[in-house]
Design a protein around this motif. Sequence first.
Motif, PDB file in Angstrom:
ATOM      1  N   ARG A 288       0.825  -1.206   0.000  1.00  0.00           N
ATOM      2  CA  ARG A 288       0.000   0.000   0.000  1.00  0.00           C
ATOM      3  C   ARG A 288       0.859   1.255   0.000  1.00  0.00           C
ATOM      4  NH1 ARG A 288      -3.864   1.440   5.057  1.00  0.00           N
ATOM      5  NH2 ARG A 288      -1.868   1.145   6.078  1.00  0.00           N
ATOM      6  N   LEU A 289       1.830   1.337   0.891  1.00  0.00           N
ATOM      7  CA  LEU A 289       2.645   2.548   0.999  1.00  0.00           C
ATOM      8  C   LEU A 289       3.491   2.772  -0.244  1.00  0.00           C
ATOM      9  CD1 LEU A 289       3.774   2.190   4.716  1.00  0.00           C
ATOM     10  CD2 LEU A 289       2.047   3.738   3.813  1.00  0.00           C
ATOM     11  N   VAL A 290       4.122   1.699  -0.750  1.00  0.00           N
ATOM     12  CA  VAL A 290       4.968   1.844  -1.933  1.00  0.00           C
ATOM     13  C   VAL A 290       4.131   2.207  -3.151  1.00  0.00           C
ATOM     14  CG1 VAL A 290       6.522   0.622  -3.494  1.00  0.00           C
ATOM     15  CG2 VAL A 290       6.754   0.319  -1.026  1.00  0.00           C
ATOM     16  N   SER A 291       2.967   1.590  -3.300  1.00  0.00           N
ATOM     17  CA  SER A 291       2.107   1.883  -4.453  1.00  0.00           C
ATOM     18  C   SER A 291       1.597   3.313  -4.413  1.00  0.00           C
ATOM     19  CB  SER A 291       0.935   0.897  -4.491  1.00  0.00           C
ATOM     20  OG  SER A 291       1.384  -0.435  -4.568  1.00  0.00           O
ATOM     21  N   ILE A 292       1.218   3.783  -3.230  1.00  0.00           N
ATOM     22  CA  ILE A 292       0.735   5.164  -3.112  1.00  0.00           C
ATOM     23  C   ILE A 292       1.826   6.150  -3.492  1.00  0.00           C
ATOM     24  CG2 ILE A 292       0.026   6.906  -1.419  1.00  0.00           C
ATOM     25  CD1 ILE A 292      -1.495   4.690   0.039  1.00  0.00           C
ATOM     26  N   PHE A 293       3.036   5.917  -2.991  1.00  0.00           N
ATOM     27  CA  PHE A 293       4.133   6.839  -3.289  1.00  0.00           C
ATOM     28  C   PHE A 293       4.493   6.825  -4.773  1.00  0.00           C
ATOM     29  CE2 PHE A 293       8.678   7.860  -3.621  1.00  0.00           C
ATOM     30  CZ  PHE A 293       8.680   9.110  -3.012  1.00  0.00           C
ATOM     31  N   LEU A 294       4.589   5.629  -5.375  1.00  0.00           N
ATOM     32  CA  LEU A 294       4.957   5.543  -6.783  1.00  0.00           C
ATOM     33  C   LEU A 294       3.887   6.140  -7.681  1.00  0.00           C
ATOM     34  CD1 LEU A 294       6.601   1.991  -6.970  1.00  0.00           C
ATOM     35  CD2 LEU A 294       7.705   4.227  -6.857  1.00  0.00           C
ATOM     36  N   LEU A 295       2.618   5.910  -7.363  1.00  0.00           N
ATOM     37  CA  LEU A 295       1.544   6.506  -8.155  1.00  0.00           C
ATOM     38  C   LEU A 295       1.553   8.025  -8.034  1.00  0.00           C
ATOM     39  CD1 LEU A 295      -1.433   4.046  -7.588  1.00  0.00           C
ATOM     40  CD2 LEU A 295      -0.363   4.600  -9.766  1.00  0.00           C
ATOM     41  N   GLY A 296       1.839   8.530  -6.837  1.00  0.00           N
ATOM     42  CA  GLY A 296       1.929   9.975  -6.669  1.00  0.00           C
ATOM     43  C   GLY A 296       3.070  10.586  -7.459  1.00  0.00           C
ATOM     44  N   VAL A 297       4.226   9.917  -7.442  1.00  0.00           N
ATOM     45  CA  VAL A 297       5.369  10.409  -8.224  1.00  0.00           C
ATOM     46  C   VAL A 297       5.057  10.382  -9.713  1.00  0.00           C
ATOM     47  CG1 VAL A 297       7.761   9.921  -8.852  1.00  0.00           C
ATOM     48  CG2 VAL A 297       7.063   9.792  -6.470  1.00  0.00           C
ATOM     49  N   LEU A 298       4.417   9.292 -10.171  1.00  0.00           N
ATOM     50  CA  LEU A 298       4.045   9.199 -11.589  1.00  0.00           C
ATOM     51  C   LEU A 298       3.048  10.287 -11.967  1.00  0.00           C
ATOM     52  CD1 LEU A 298       4.231   7.679 -14.256  1.00  0.00           C
ATOM     53  CD2 LEU A 298       2.418   6.156 -13.438  1.00  0.00           C
ATOM     54  N   ALA A 299       2.066  10.535 -11.092  1.00  0.00           N
ATOM     55  CA  ALA A 299       1.100  11.596 -11.373  1.00  0.00           C
ATOM     56  C   ALA A 299       1.775  12.958 -11.439  1.00  0.00           C
ATOM     57  CB  ALA A 299       0.010  11.595 -10.295  1.00  0.00           C
ATOM     58  N   LEU A 300       2.744  13.187 -10.569  1.00  0.00           N
ATOM     59  CA  LEU A 300       3.458  14.470 -10.576  1.00  0.00           C
ATOM     60  C   LEU A 300       4.277  14.626 -11.852  1.00  0.00           C
ATOM     61  CD1 LEU A 300       3.791  16.891  -8.671  1.00  0.00           C
ATOM     62  CD2 LEU A 300       5.840  15.800  -7.770  1.00  0.00           C
ATOM     63  N   GLN A 301       4.917  13.558 -12.294  1.00  0.00           N
ATOM     64  CA  GLN A 301       5.713  13.641 -13.515  1.00  0.00           C
ATOM     65  C   GLN A 301       4.831  13.836 -14.744  1.00  0.00           C
ATOM     66  OE1 GLN A 301       8.048  10.061 -13.495  1.00  0.00           O
ATOM     67  NE2 GLN A 301       9.598  10.894 -12.111  1.00  0.00           N
ATOM     68  N   VAL A 302       3.717  13.127 -14.799  1.00  0.00           N
ATOM     69  CA  VAL A 302       2.812  13.276 -15.948  1.00  0.00           C
ATOM     70  C   VAL A 302       2.217  14.675 -15.981  1.00  0.00           C
ATOM     71  CG1 VAL A 302       0.680  12.414 -16.995  1.00  0.00           C
ATOM     72  CG2 VAL A 302       2.325  10.817 -16.036  1.00  0.00           C
ATOM     73  N   THR A 303       1.981  15.266 -14.812  1.00  0.00           N
ATOM     74  CA  THR A 303       1.431  16.623 -14.766  1.00  0.00           C
ATOM     75  C   THR A 303       2.376  17.611 -15.431  1.00  0.00           C
ATOM     76  OG1 THR A 303       0.278  16.113 -12.712  1.00  0.00           O
ATOM     77  CG2 THR A 303       0.567  18.425 -13.251  1.00  0.00           C
ATOM     78  N   TRP A 304       3.663  17.503 -15.117  1.00  0.00           N
ATOM     79  CA  TRP A 304       4.615  18.443 -15.707  1.00  0.00           C
ATOM     80  C   TRP A 304       4.833  18.183 -17.189  1.00  0.00           C
ATOM     81  CZ3 TRP A 304       4.995  22.539 -13.164  1.00  0.00           C
ATOM     82  CH2 TRP A 304       4.996  22.542 -11.773  1.00  0.00           C
ATOM     83  N   SER A 305       4.586  16.957 -17.645  1.00  0.00           N
ATOM     84  CA  SER A 305       4.703  16.694 -19.078  1.00  0.00           C
ATOM     85  C   SER A 305       3.470  17.157 -19.837  1.00  0.00           C
ATOM     86  CB  SER A 305       4.927  15.197 -19.314  1.00  0.00           C
ATOM     87  OG  SER A 305       3.814  14.441 -18.858  1.00  0.00           O
ATOM     88  N   VAL A 306       2.291  17.060 -19.206  1.00  0.00           N
ATOM     89  CA  VAL A 306       1.059  17.518 -19.851  1.00  0.00           C
ATOM     90  C   VAL A 306       0.930  19.025 -19.764  1.00  0.00           C
ATOM     91  CG1 VAL A 306      -1.464  17.379 -19.789  1.00  0.00           C
ATOM     92  CG2 VAL A 306      -0.099  15.312 -19.455  1.00  0.00           C
ATOM     93  N   HIS A 307       1.295  19.609 -18.613  1.00  0.00           N
ATOM     94  CA  HIS A 307       1.220  21.060 -18.409  1.00  0.00           C
ATOM     95  C   HIS A 307       2.631  21.581 -18.141  1.00  0.00           C
ATOM     96  CE1 HIS A 307      -3.122  20.589 -18.064  1.00  0.00           C
ATOM     97  NE2 HIS A 307      -2.901  19.603 -17.219  1.00  0.00           N
ATOM     98  N   PRO A 308       3.483  21.677 -19.154  1.00  0.00           N
ATOM     99  CA  PRO A 308       4.884  22.062 -18.906  1.00  0.00           C
ATOM    100  C   PRO A 308       5.047  23.496 -18.461  1.00  0.00           C
ATOM    101  CG  PRO A 308       4.439  21.953 -21.256  1.00  0.00           C
ATOM    102  CD  PRO A 308       3.211  21.433 -20.569  1.00  0.00           C
TER     103      PRO A 308
END
Length: 337
Positions: A288-308
């Motif tokens: 649970r903890l690892v999945s939450i952190f990795l999904l959050g990091v992925l969401a943050l990275q995708v945000t900067w790629s979609v909204h640079p």
Amino acid sequence: MTHSIPWGWVLLFLPLLGLQTLAMVFAAPWLSGLVGRVAGRLSGVSAFPVMGRWQDIWHQFRRSRLQQEGAQLAGIACAAALVLAVLGCALVPAFTLVVPGFPAPGLLLICCVLVMALVCLNIPCVLGGGLGAVQGARGMLGAFLLLPALVPVFLLCGARDFSDFLATVHGLSPLTDGAPFVLAGVALFLVPALAWPVQDGQLALLAGPERAMWLWAADCVQVAWVVLALDTAWPGSLALPDDGGMEQWLSQCMLGFGLWGAKLLLAAVLLALVRLVVLPPLRRARVRLVSIFLLGVLALQVTWSVHPFLAEREDTSVSAVLQDNSQASAAGMEDTP
């Protein structure tokens, strides 16, 4: 949200806020019963009816308390957990966003309230001793570690009000520009989905009203996390008070209420499917903890790629506001004799 709020909006929003809180609080045991019913159907074993959780809570309220050592402290922890859980339900928008000008909490505050409710839920297990104390201590540690695991999601939402954040991403498509926020919603959904259920033997200190409060608080925490995740993943179903007049807002609230019920049905099916996976408690907490952190990091990275240019636009807007304020101050000084 710096502009003033009209009194008409306040008189309409406060009853809706109370209705929103009551709907979540009273729907919480129903959601738990529905999850158990669906999981039982999928696994092929007999299960309680959907309203069985409500029947259990009502039965416990009519029973007498246990008179043993530690029961009083456990009762205080259950009452505190229920208060925090209801407060968490009040802070999470179910079918409408906050009226512009009305104070709204941030995502960090909402998660802190729900995490403290989870900590209070594990206190009776710790006081019970034995294997339940070990499981309760692990549950408390896992609850405290939720906040560091959710740091990427906090960075994604920013320091502004959570309702303001949802209003900003309200019109984004979940398949295109809103995809990062869907990932963030999945990360929040993993909190109740992978939460290891406490066994009845670990709550030996609880009986009567204390046990009823514990069950109700656990259900309220679950529905608060679920609604928080669904709002982040798809805020388009929430009513926007500043889109039009009051009549349009009320009609949007009615539609949002129906969509909220549909989202709870979907969440019940997803929770039942996830809980069919059998894992040891310690491994489930790690996943649970690892999945939450990795999904959050992925969401943050995708945000900067979609909204640079998102950060640049925010910095430009802040600089423009400061420049306007300085020009206005200079003009006022020139007008002063």
